[in-house]
Design a protein around this motif. Sequence first.
Motif, mmCIF file in Angstrom:
data_model
loop_
_atom_site.group_PDB
_atom_site.id
_atom_site.type_symbol
_atom_site.label_atom_id
_atom_site.label_comp_id
_atom_site.label_asym_id
_atom_site.label_seq_id
_atom_site.Cartn_x
_atom_site.Cartn_y
_atom_site.Cartn_z
ATOM 1 N N GLY A 149 0.837 -1.199 0.000
ATOM 2 C CA GLY A 149 0.000 0.000 0.000
ATOM 3 C C GLY A 149 0.871 1.246 0.000
ATOM 4 N N GLY A 150 0.564 2.163 0.872
ATOM 5 C CA GLY A 150 1.334 3.400 0.950
ATOM 6 C C GLY A 150 1.060 4.085 2.267
ATOM 7 N N THR A 151 1.593 5.274 2.420
ATOM 8 C CA THR A 151 1.371 6.054 3.632
ATOM 9 C C THR A 151 0.363 7.161 3.349
ATOM 10 N N GLY A 152 -0.305 7.612 4.390
ATOM 11 C CA GLY A 152 -1.306 8.656 4.223
ATOM 12 C C GLY A 152 -2.712 8.109 4.361
ATOM 13 N N ALA B 49 -4.381 -0.029 1.441
ATOM 14 C CA ALA B 49 -3.898 -0.796 2.590
ATOM 15 C C ALA B 49 -2.754 -1.715 2.173
ATOM 16 N N THR B 50 -1.873 -1.992 3.107
ATOM 17 C CA THR B 50 -0.838 -3.016 2.940
ATOM 18 C C THR B 50 -1.349 -4.300 3.603
ATOM 19 N N GLN C 94 -3.586 0.431 7.038
ATOM 20 C CA GLN C 94 -3.702 1.490 6.039
ATOM 21 C C GLN C 94 -2.935 2.724 6.495
ATOM 22 N N GLY C 95 -2.168 3.274 5.563
ATOM 23 C CA GLY C 95 -1.498 4.537 5.809
ATOM 24 C C GLY C 95 -0.287 4.478 6.710
ATOM 25 N N GLN C 96 0.166 3.272 7.085
ATOM 26 C CA GLN C 96 1.290 3.141 8.000
ATOM 27 C C GLN C 96 2.615 3.027 7.241
ATOM 28 N N PRO C 97 3.715 3.467 7.850
ATOM 29 C CA PRO C 97 5.022 3.345 7.200
ATOM 30 C C PRO C 97 5.498 1.892 7.200
ATOM 31 N N LEU C 98 6.498 1.622 6.390
ATOM 32 C CA LEU C 98 7.047 0.273 6.278
ATOM 33 C C LEU C 98 7.488 -0.266 7.635
ATOM 34 N N SER C 99 8.035 0.588 8.476
ATOM 35 C CA SER C 99 8.524 0.139 9.780
ATOM 36 C C SER C 99 7.419 -0.497 10.619
ATOM 37 N N ALA D 101 -11.462 -5.035 -0.032
ATOM 38 C CA ALA D 101 -11.147 -6.463 0.010
ATOM 39 C C ALA D 101 -10.056 -6.861 -0.974
ATOM 40 N N SER D 102 -9.781 -6.008 -1.948
ATOM 41 C CA SER D 102 -8.884 -6.417 -3.035
ATOM 42 C C SER D 102 -7.426 -6.520 -2.591
ATOM 43 N N HIS D 103 -7.039 -5.802 -1.565
ATOM 44 C CA HIS D 103 -5.632 -5.825 -1.144
ATOM 45 C C HIS D 103 -5.269 -7.179 -0.532
#
Length: 408
Positions: A237-240, A245-246, A267-272, A377-379
Amino acid sequence: MRGAYGGRGSGKTRSFAKMSAVRAYMWDQAGREGMILCGREFLNSLEDSSLEEIKAAIRSEEWLLPHFDIGEKYVRTRSGRVKYTFAGLDQNINSIKSKSRILLGWVDEAEPVSEEAWVKLIPTLREDDSELWVTWNPESETSATHKRFRLSNDPRYKVVEINWRDNPRFPAKLERDRVRDKEERPEQYDHVWDGGFKTAVEGAYYAQALTVAKEMGRVTSVSMDPLMTLRAYWDIGGTGAKADATSIWVCQFIGREIRVLDYYEAQGQPLSAHLAWLRRRGYDDALCILPHDGGSGEKVYDTTYEGAIGAAGFDVRTIPNQGTGAASMRIEAGRRLFPRIVFDETKTAAGRTALGWYHEKRDEKRGIGLGPNHDWASHGADAFGLMCIDYEEPRSTDMPQIETDWVV
């Protein structure tokens, strides 16, 4: 507060309608004056209300009928001391606040009632012995009704589950409908008849396969094998706040079986944050397997996801771009492999909900399919499909060769 939830044919509405009439009779006999408020979230006319159910409930009891005045658009006790009133909570909630002497508030079909409506409605029940009754067919664990009443620890709340098997007068017509749904629409059966949450929509790709997996005991407690490779399949996903969502599925390939141990989504969280979850769950040595955009530098500043995950100490591999039709390839791979997949019942619940919802987008006017619908649901479904595609790819080094006599 008294509540009942469950599936079709349980008799919830008729039972509560009859109980409300009995209460009206008791209050009337005691000389009490007031009203019974019957609410639903959406009520555009009396045809949408519980009026007819209340009439039918009263008429079904010979001893009760003489004590009521039943008109075309009203029900009240013969004395006029206790009256029924009907309201839609989505439009009339502010006018309900001004009503006085509400002895009983009964909200039927309460699943879609918003938290805002509950906050405004409940304080209108001002009498010392006023009661709130709630009946509903569950759909979502995130609904305000579920959270407020089923998850409450208030000892004054009496909430029970009622389904078709609890109805001693379950009609033969509904029994035929139930059996037909169990045979022809198994993916919807639990929600419609047994009061389960709605986990599938029409056209869902994996809904029936999930139902079969549950019936066959492949949704259970799953243990990790410390000697086998631990794999984490990602959808990036990505941030923001508006980012996709990841999602991550954690699994092991044990012979010809795929053991799905865990599921993660944020959703919206950094990789860490994603890597911290893997470590907290004990998946420090997991091989992280990414979709083709894991090699792209556009989602993590100054590096790729593949590079950043590797720098964090995880083994990592990126699946090449599968080109046109990649989504369909993932779905078909998932369908082929579903019979050999075992899910951990607790840890993969959110992921299985996503799989049960993942469905085709359709042009209803032309009656044609437009491919997988890109929604919440697609993620999870994409990461699941990536796992299945990777399982079917030949490999020589990272998957142990096990001698078996199994025949599939």
